[in-house]
Scaffold this motif. Structure first.
Motif, mmCIF file in Angstrom:
data_model
loop_
_atom_site.group_PDB
_atom_site.id
_atom_site.type_symbol
_atom_site.label_atom_id
_atom_site.label_comp_id
_atom_site.label_asym_id
_atom_site.label_seq_id
_atom_site.Cartn_x
_atom_site.Cartn_y
_atom_site.Cartn_z
ATOM 1 N N ASP A 18 10.402 23.317 20.757
ATOM 2 C CA ASP A 18 11.576 22.603 20.257
ATOM 3 C C ASP A 18 11.680 22.737 18.746
ATOM 4 O O ASP A 18 12.776 22.943 18.197
ATOM 5 C CB ASP A 18 11.516 21.128 20.654
ATOM 6 N N LYS A 19 10.561 22.618 18.085
ATOM 7 C CA LYS A 19 10.545 22.742 16.634
ATOM 8 C C LYS A 19 10.934 24.144 16.201
ATOM 9 O O LYS A 19 11.714 24.327 15.269
ATOM 10 C CB LYS A 19 9.144 22.395 16.112
ATOM 11 N N MET A 20 10.407 25.143 16.894
ATOM 12 C CA MET A 20 10.743 26.534 16.579
ATOM 13 C C MET A 20 12.233 26.801 16.835
ATOM 14 O O MET A 20 12.906 27.453 16.039
ATOM 15 C CB MET A 20 9.884 27.488 17.412
ATOM 16 N N ALA A 21 12.747 26.293 17.957
ATOM 17 C CA ALA A 21 14.155 26.525 18.292
ATOM 18 C C ALA A 21 15.083 25.920 17.246
ATOM 19 O O ALA A 21 16.138 26.488 16.924
ATOM 20 C CB ALA A 21 14.465 25.942 19.670
ATOM 21 N N ALA A 22 14.686 24.781 16.678
ATOM 22 C CA ALA A 22 15.514 24.131 15.665
ATOM 23 C C ALA A 22 15.588 24.928 14.379
ATOM 24 O O ALA A 22 16.550 24.797 13.610
ATOM 25 C CB ALA A 22 14.961 22.730 15.382
ATOM 26 N N VAL A 23 14.585 25.775 14.155
ATOM 27 C CA VAL A 23 14.540 26.573 12.928
ATOM 28 C C VAL A 23 15.452 27.796 13.019
ATOM 29 O O VAL A 23 15.939 28.305 12.005
ATOM 30 C CB VAL A 23 13.087 26.997 12.630
ATOM 31 N N VAL A 24 15.709 28.269 14.233
ATOM 32 C CA VAL A 24 16.454 29.520 14.402
ATOM 33 C C VAL A 24 17.817 29.504 13.716
ATOM 34 O O VAL A 24 18.154 30.434 12.974
ATOM 35 C CB VAL A 24 16.600 29.875 15.900
ATOM 36 N N PRO A 25 18.674 28.476 13.895
ATOM 37 C CA PRO A 25 19.975 28.496 13.218
ATOM 38 C C PRO A 25 19.860 28.548 11.700
ATOM 39 O O PRO A 25 20.674 29.202 11.035
ATOM 40 C CB PRO A 25 20.624 27.181 13.679
ATOM 41 N N VAL A 26 18.855 27.880 11.148
ATOM 42 C CA VAL A 26 18.647 27.903 9.692
ATOM 43 C C VAL A 26 18.299 29.308 9.236
ATOM 44 O O VAL A 26 18.843 29.819 8.249
ATOM 45 C CB VAL A 26 17.526 26.914 9.300
ATOM 46 N N MET A 27 17.399 29.958 9.966
ATOM 47 C CA MET A 27 16.996 31.320 9.620
ATOM 48 C C MET A 27 18.151 32.297 9.796
ATOM 49 O O MET A 27 18.331 33.223 9.000
ATOM 50 C CB MET A 27 15.792 31.732 10.468
ATOM 51 N N GLU A 28 18.942 32.086 10.845
ATOM 52 C CA GLU A 28 20.095 32.965 11.083
ATOM 53 C C GLU A 28 21.106 32.866 9.939
ATOM 54 O O GLU A 28 21.676 33.875 9.510
ATOM 55 C CB GLU A 28 20.767 32.616 12.408
ATOM 56 N N ARG A 29 21.347 31.648 9.448
ATOM 57 C CA ARG A 29 22.280 31.483 8.332
ATOM 58 C C ARG A 29 21.746 32.190 7.080
ATOM 59 O O ARG A 29 22.506 32.834 6.345
ATOM 60 C CB ARG A 29 22.522 30.003 8.057
ATOM 61 N N SER A 30 20.459 32.045 6.839
ATOM 62 C CA SER A 30 19.845 32.726 5.700
ATOM 63 C C SER A 30 19.970 34.235 5.844
ATOM 64 O O SER A 30 20.295 34.946 4.879
ATOM 65 C CB SER A 30 18.374 32.321 5.587
#
Length: 291
Positions: A18-30
């Motif tokens: 869950d924690k990893m999945a929450a990071v994906v949109p942030v990384m994608e925007r970057s």
């Protein structure tokens, strides 16, 4: 008599999904921000290299077999970015045209840059193998060693010998054995100067032995080397709590790439593990995208 295939199973450590999945949109925007200026900015090229590969890794936490379209797109994008920066660095033209996310981009040429080191080149080679992109591999195999040596960074001697080994292998040059023997000799812990001995022995040395077994056309020996590589990968990335949650451990990229080579050349892969996402190993998205 047909040899019975007995698979070796290596479970992957548990990640906080869950924690990893929450990071994906942030990384994608970057990553999207970096891609907007990748044609002209060296700083964003360095960022795009790191972020694109980490997005590919992190998607395989929640999708360990890489069966989802988004996972494959992430690996393909990482491959495109890694290949593009080397194409731009090794051209004698003012720019190169590269496809990134199905869009033609014109990247300004650069020559040597701090992010174009042997480690980045090896990642680019592995990603092109995983994506079965022979044109990208042809280009990478012709990147001058001087470009990697002039990047301004510091690397262990084995790193250059390994690049030369992979280039000779792909181009079928007569000096392959010379470079392979040198890479084996220099990948022992006592030769480590930049990396520590543990990383050298558990992460860098095993792929060299896999290539050796592959070249000897030794399926049993190859799978033994692959199983060792995956086990040592797991040992390294589970040695302490920080490493256990480090996204770099989610996929064993080097063993995966060489396993892809072996499978494409008729050697059965007898190791089952989420460290080697099955759809990537099987090239499950063959023909879906033009890279």
């Amino acid at each position: 008599m047909t040899r019975q295939i007995v698979s070796v199973i290596v479970p992957r450590q548990d990640y906080q999904r869950d924690k990893m999945a929450a990071v994906v949109p942030v990384m994608e925007r970057s990553l999207c921000g970096s891609l907007e200026t990748i044609e002209t900015s060296h700083r964003t090229r360095a960022s795009a290299l790191m972020t694109s590969l980490n997005v590919a890794r992190i998607r395989c936490v929640g999708d360990p077999e890489a069966v989802l379209l988004e996972s494959w797109e992430s690996w393909l994008l990482a491959m495109q970015v890694h290949s593009a920066v080397f194409a731009a660095a090794s051209t004698d033209q003012a720019f190169v045209t590269c496809k990134i996310r199905q869009e033609e981009r014109q990247l300004d040429s650069t020559g040597p840059q701090f992010y174009l080191n042997p480690g980045t080149w090896v990642d680019a080679f592995y990603l092109a193998v995983i994506c079965r992109e022979t044109e990208h591999l042809d280009m990478l195999a012709r990147v001058p060693m001087s470009l990697l040596r002039d990047c301004g960074g510091v690397a262990d001697d084995y790193a250059y010998a390994w690049v030369e080994t992979l280039q000779s292998f792909w181009l079928r040059r007569d000096d392959l054995r010379t470079h392979l023997v040198r890479a084996v000799d220099l990948s022992t812990p006592e030769h480590a100067r930049v990396l520590d001995g543990e990383e050298m022995s558990k992460l860098q040395y095993p792929p060299i032995m896999m290539i050796y077994r592959f070249l000897r056309k030794d399926p049993a020996g190859f799978n033994e080397a692959l199983a060792d590589a995956v086990r040592w990968h797991k040992e390294y990335w589970t040695a302490d709590e920080d490493r256990m949650q480090n996204i770099h451990g989610a996929v064993a990229i080097a063993p995966l790439a060489i396993a892809c080579l072996a499978k494409a050349n008729g050697i059965p892969v007898e190791v089952e593990t989420d460290y080697l996402p099955q759809a990537l190993l099987d090239f499950g998205w063959r023909g879906e995208f033009d890279a």
